[in-house]
Each structure stands twice: as structure tokens, then as C-alpha cells.
Design a protein around this motif. Structure first.
Motif, PDB file in Angstrom:
ATOM      1  N   GLU A 190      -1.843  -2.389   3.301  1.00  0.00           N
ATOM      2  CA  GLU A 190      -0.546  -1.711   3.418  1.00  0.00           C
ATOM      3  C   GLU A 190      -0.691  -0.286   3.947  1.00  0.00           C
ATOM      4  O   GLU A 190       0.245   0.271   4.512  1.00  0.00           O
ATOM      5  N   ASP A 191      -1.862   0.301   3.763  1.00  0.00           N
ATOM      6  CA  ASP A 191      -2.097   1.674   4.220  1.00  0.00           C
ATOM      7  C   ASP A 191      -2.011   1.806   5.733  1.00  0.00           C
ATOM      8  O   ASP A 191      -1.857   2.911   6.250  1.00  0.00           O
ATOM      9  N   ILE A 192      -2.089   0.695   6.447  1.00  0.00           N
ATOM     10  CA  ILE A 192      -1.993   0.757   7.906  1.00  0.00           C
ATOM     11  C   ILE A 192      -0.613   1.277   8.339  1.00  0.00           C
ATOM     12  O   ILE A 192      -0.458   1.784   9.442  1.00  0.00           O
ATOM     13  N   MET A 193       0.361   1.194   7.440  1.00  0.00           N
ATOM     14  CA  MET A 193       1.699   1.706   7.770  1.00  0.00           C
ATOM     15  C   MET A 193       1.724   3.233   7.796  1.00  0.00           C
ATOM     16  O   MET A 193       2.712   3.825   8.224  1.00  0.00           O
ATOM     17  N   ASN A 194       0.638   3.883   7.374  1.00  0.00           N
ATOM     18  CA  ASN A 194       0.522   5.337   7.480  1.00  0.00           C
ATOM     19  C   ASN A 194       0.165   5.768   8.894  1.00  0.00           C
ATOM     20  O   ASN A 194       0.247   6.937   9.231  1.00  0.00           O
ATOM     21  N   GLN A 238       0.696   6.286  12.750  1.00  0.00           N
ATOM     22  CA  GLN A 238       1.875   6.525  13.579  1.00  0.00           C
ATOM     23  C   GLN A 238       2.149   5.322  14.471  1.00  0.00           C
ATOM     24  O   GLN A 238       1.239   4.792  15.111  1.00  0.00           O
ATOM     25  N   GLY A 239       3.399   4.849  14.478  1.00  0.00           N
ATOM     26  CA  GLY A 239       3.805   3.724  15.317  1.00  0.00           C
ATOM     27  C   GLY A 239       3.720   2.376  14.629  1.00  0.00           C
ATOM     28  O   GLY A 239       4.115   1.369  15.205  1.00  0.00           O
ATOM     29  N   ILE A 240       3.192   2.336  13.414  1.00  0.00           N
ATOM     30  CA  ILE A 240       3.119   1.074  12.679  1.00  0.00           C
ATOM     31  C   ILE A 240       4.013   1.179  11.457  1.00  0.00           C
ATOM     32  O   ILE A 240       3.738   1.939  10.527  1.00  0.00           O
ATOM     33  N   LYS A 241       5.088   0.427  11.519  1.00  0.00           N
ATOM     34  CA  LYS A 241       6.061   0.437  10.427  1.00  0.00           C
ATOM     35  C   LYS A 241       6.093  -0.933   9.770  1.00  0.00           C
ATOM     36  O   LYS A 241       5.259  -1.784  10.047  1.00  0.00           O
ATOM     37  N   GLU A 242       7.051  -1.145   8.891  1.00  0.00           N
ATOM     38  CA  GLU A 242       7.138  -2.388   8.127  1.00  0.00           C
ATOM     39  C   GLU A 242       7.222  -3.630   9.006  1.00  0.00           C
ATOM     40  O   GLU A 242       6.637  -4.658   8.689  1.00  0.00           O
ATOM     41  N   GLY A 243       7.952  -3.549  10.111  1.00  0.00           N
ATOM     42  CA  GLY A 243       8.104  -4.712  10.995  1.00  0.00           C
ATOM     43  C   GLY A 243       6.773  -5.160  11.584  1.00  0.00           C
ATOM     44  O   GLY A 243       6.451  -6.344  11.592  1.00  0.00           O
ATOM     45  N   THR A 244       6.005  -4.194  12.059  1.00  0.00           N
ATOM     46  CA  THR A 244       4.685  -4.522  12.613  1.00  0.00           C
ATOM     47  C   THR A 244       3.761  -5.010  11.513  1.00  0.00           C
ATOM     48  O   THR A 244       3.027  -5.989  11.682  1.00  0.00           O
ATOM     49  N   PHE A 245       3.801  -4.342  10.360  1.00  0.00           N
ATOM     50  CA  PHE A 245       2.953  -4.752   9.238  1.00  0.00           C
ATOM     51  C   PHE A 245       3.253  -6.196   8.838  1.00  0.00           C
ATOM     52  O   PHE A 245       2.337  -6.980   8.592  1.00  0.00           O
ATOM     53  N   ALA A 246       4.520  -6.561   8.798  1.00  0.00           N
ATOM     54  CA  ALA A 246       4.909  -7.920   8.431  1.00  0.00           C
ATOM     55  C   ALA A 246       4.284  -8.946   9.386  1.00  0.00           C
ATOM     56  O   ALA A 246       3.909 -10.037   8.968  1.00  0.00           O
ATOM     57  N   LYS A 247       4.155  -8.574  10.656  1.00  0.00           N
ATOM     58  CA  LYS A 247       3.581  -9.495  11.643  1.00  0.00           C
ATOM     59  C   LYS A 247       2.065  -9.625  11.513  1.00  0.00           C
ATOM     60  O   LYS A 247       1.511 -10.669  11.826  1.00  0.00           O
ATOM     61  N   ILE A 248       1.388  -8.560  11.058  1.00  0.00           N
ATOM     62  CA  ILE A 248      -0.072  -8.579  11.055  1.00  0.00           C
ATOM     63  C   ILE A 248      -0.700  -8.727   9.669  1.00  0.00           C
ATOM     64  O   ILE A 248      -1.913  -8.900   9.572  1.00  0.00           O
ATOM     65  N   LYS A 249       0.094  -8.690   8.621  1.00  0.00           N
ATOM     66  CA  LYS A 249      -0.488  -8.660   7.270  1.00  0.00           C
ATOM     67  C   LYS A 249      -1.397  -9.846   6.960  1.00  0.00           C
ATOM     68  O   LYS A 249      -2.358  -9.693   6.206  1.00  0.00           O
ATOM     69  N   ASP A 250      -1.127 -10.998   7.542  1.00  0.00           N
ATOM     70  CA  ASP A 250      -1.985 -12.162   7.319  1.00  0.00           C
ATOM     71  C   ASP A 250      -3.172 -12.201   8.264  1.00  0.00           C
ATOM     72  O   ASP A 250      -4.035 -13.059   8.147  1.00  0.00           O
ATOM     73  N   GLU A 251      -3.223 -11.249   9.205  1.00  0.00           N
ATOM     74  CA  GLU A 251      -4.304 -11.218  10.194  1.00  0.00           C
ATOM     75  C   GLU A 251      -5.342 -10.145   9.882  1.00  0.00           C
ATOM     76  O   GLU A 251      -6.351 -10.042  10.581  1.00  0.00           O
ATOM     77  N   ILE A 252      -5.081  -9.314   8.853  1.00  0.00           N
ATOM     78  CA  ILE A 252      -5.972  -8.187   8.590  1.00  0.00           C
ATOM     79  C   ILE A 252      -6.526  -8.196   7.170  1.00  0.00           C
ATOM     80  O   ILE A 252      -5.975  -8.837   6.278  1.00  0.00           O
ATOM     81  N   VAL A 253      -7.617  -7.455   7.021  1.00  0.00           N
ATOM     82  CA  VAL A 253      -8.272  -7.325   5.727  1.00  0.00           C
ATOM     83  C   VAL A 253      -8.946  -5.952   5.700  1.00  0.00           C
ATOM     84  O   VAL A 253      -9.203  -5.359   6.746  1.00  0.00           O
ATOM     85  N   VAL A 254      -9.178  -5.417   4.501  1.00  0.00           N
ATOM     86  CA  VAL A 254      -9.980  -4.201   4.356  1.00  0.00           C
ATOM     87  C   VAL A 254     -11.241  -4.576   3.607  1.00  0.00           C
ATOM     88  O   VAL A 254     -11.270  -5.532   2.834  1.00  0.00           O
ATOM     89  N   GLY A 255     -12.288  -3.837   3.851  1.00  0.00           N
ATOM     90  CA  GLY A 255     -13.529  -4.167   3.156  1.00  0.00           C
ATOM     91  C   GLY A 255     -14.517  -3.044   3.232  1.00  0.00           C
ATOM     92  O   GLY A 255     -14.346  -2.070   3.885  1.00  0.00           O
TER      93      GLY A 255
END
Length: 102
Positions: free
Chosen positions: A79-83, A85-102
Motif C-alpha cells: 500500500e505504501d506505493i501510493m506514496n 507521486q502519480g500512483i493513487k488508489e485507482g492504479t494501486f487497485a490495478k497492480i495490488k495483485d501483481e506486486i509484493v514487498v520483501g
């Protein structure tokens, strides 16, 4: 008589189609979920080329993710990717299943 002959055939065809469609969907969903988990992009280590494979992320946003990461350290949660610039909730919703942190 023709109507009586057609109705049972149509009903059988519909029943078979529904049963096959349901079974196939369940199996495909499980396989798709496994593939997505294996192919998720680690946003803490991905380079620009890897980041641009994400839905809605072009070169500019990929660079912004890298700059943010360099200036602020690794992302603690996806969720921190929304911090960035240019990445808001709409973009996050599209990529949330494609990303991971580690």
C-alpha cells in the motif's frame, strides 16, 4: 411433438454447459492464482523494465517508484506505493495483485 423433442435437448445442453463451465472456472481460477503469486514483482528490488510490466505503470512512474525507494528506503507494505507521486488508489487497485514487498 417437435417442441417436446427440442425442449429436453435444449435443457440437457444447458445443464451440461453449466456444469462444465462451473467446473472449468474453478480449476482455472486456482491455477491463475498460483501463477500470479509466482510472478509478482518485488517493488523494493525491481528495476525500471520490471516495473513497467505492471498494469498502468509506464517509464515515468517506474522511475518515480525507484526514486521514492532510494530516498525513503524500502516499502514496508504494498500500500505504501501510493506514496509515490502519480500512483493513487485507482492504479494501486490495478497492480495490488501483481506486486509484493520483501
Amino acid at each position: 411433438m417437435e417442441r417436446q423433442g427440442l425442449d429436453p435437448a435444449e435443457m440437457s445442453g444447458a445443464s451440461d454447459g453449466q456444469m462444465n463451465g462451473s467446473a472449468g472456472t474453478g480449476q482455472n481460477t486456482g491455477m491463475t492464482a498460483q501463477v500470479q503469486q509466482d510472478n509478482r514483482i518485488n517493488i523494493n528490488t525491481a528495476d525500471e523494465a520490471q516495473l513497467t510490466t505492471l498494469t498502468g505503470i509506464g517509464a515515468t512512474r517506474a522511475q518515480a517508484i525507484i526514486v521514492y525507494r532510494e530516498e525513503n528506503g524500502p516499502f514496508a507494505a504494498i500500500e505504501d506505493i501510493m506514496n509515490v507521486q502519480g500512483i493513487k488508489e485507482g492504479t494501486f487497485a490495478k497492480i495490488k495483485d501483481e506486486i509484493v514487498v520483501g
